[in-house]
Motif scaffolding. Structure first.
Motif, PDB file in Angstrom:
ATOM      1  N   SER A 248       0.857  -1.190   0.000  1.00 43.11           N
ATOM      2  CA  SER A 248       0.000   0.000   0.000  1.00 43.11           C
ATOM      3  C   SER A 248       0.885   1.229   0.000  1.00 43.11           C
ATOM      4  O   SER A 248       2.087   1.156   0.256  1.00 43.11           O
ATOM      5  N   HIS A 249       0.273   2.358  -0.292  1.00 44.18           N
ATOM      6  CA  HIS A 249       1.026   3.598  -0.358  1.00 44.18           C
ATOM      7  C   HIS A 249       0.064   4.764  -0.130  1.00 44.18           C
ATOM      8  O   HIS A 249      -1.075   4.728  -0.585  1.00 44.18           O
TER       9      HIS A 249
ATOM     10  N   SER B 286      -5.135   6.461   1.003  1.00 46.73           N
ATOM     11  CA  SER B 286      -4.460   5.181   1.167  1.00 46.73           C
ATOM     12  C   SER B 286      -4.841   4.304  -0.020  1.00 46.73           C
ATOM     13  O   SER B 286      -5.998   3.919  -0.183  1.00 46.73           O
TER      14      SER B 286
ATOM     15  N   ARG C 260       4.186   4.005  -8.460  1.00 37.76           N
ATOM     16  CA  ARG C 260       4.302   3.104  -7.302  1.00 37.76           C
ATOM     17  C   ARG C 260       4.287   1.641  -7.731  1.00 37.76           C
ATOM     18  O   ARG C 260       5.035   0.811  -7.212  1.00 37.76           O
TER      19      ARG C 260
ATOM     20  N   GLU D  83       7.429  -1.044  -7.250  1.00 41.30           N
ATOM     21  CA  GLU D  83       7.278  -2.361  -6.616  1.00 41.30           C
ATOM     22  C   GLU D  83       7.733  -3.468  -7.565  1.00 41.30           C
ATOM     23  O   GLU D  83       8.362  -4.432  -7.141  1.00 41.30           O
TER      24      GLU D  83
END
Length: 123
Positions: free
Chosen positions: A16-17, A23, A111, A115
């Motif tokens: 998550s970010h 969120s 993001r 990852e």
């Protein structure tokens, strides 16, 4: 009756970010030569959009198609194509983010690719 020890679960990777005071949750489920990526906000876990992107022998850009959707979210097709091209795998993408903030979509894409760079075995 099958022996429970012979059953294999699908590998799941969650991360998550916090992006723009939201969120954002991500879940990757590894499949055979493909993966399923779910993206959504922490407060609403839904599956309201699903697209598929696959590589083909006739075009450099993977083919993408929306399988079902309750909105006109074209961003997810483009993201699934980028992921399919980067990984060489079929990509099922459930992208459950409202389409009203292009900067948010760009941050989410960054993001995901971060990852992918640090945990490629999870995709």
């Amino acid at each position: 009756m099958a022996d429970d020890s012979s059953l294999q679960l699908l590998p799941v990777h969650r991360f998550s970010h916090q992006i723009k005071n939201q969120s954002i949750s991500f879940q990757v489920i590894q499949l055979d030569k493909s993966f399923f990526l779910w993206v959504g906000t922490g407060e609403a876990a839904e599956l309201s959009h699903l697209c598929l992107a696959v590589q083909n022998n006739y075009q450099r850009t993977p083919i993408a198609s929306t399988l079902f959707s309750n909105s006109t979210n074209s961003y997810s097709n483009a993201l699934s194509q980028r992921l399919a091209k980067k990984t060489g795998k079929q990509v099922f993408l459930s992208y459950n983010i409202p389409a009203d903030d292009p900067d948010l979509h760009q941050d989410i894409q960054l993001r995901i690719f971060e990852e992918l760079a640090v945990a490629p075995e999870s995709f």
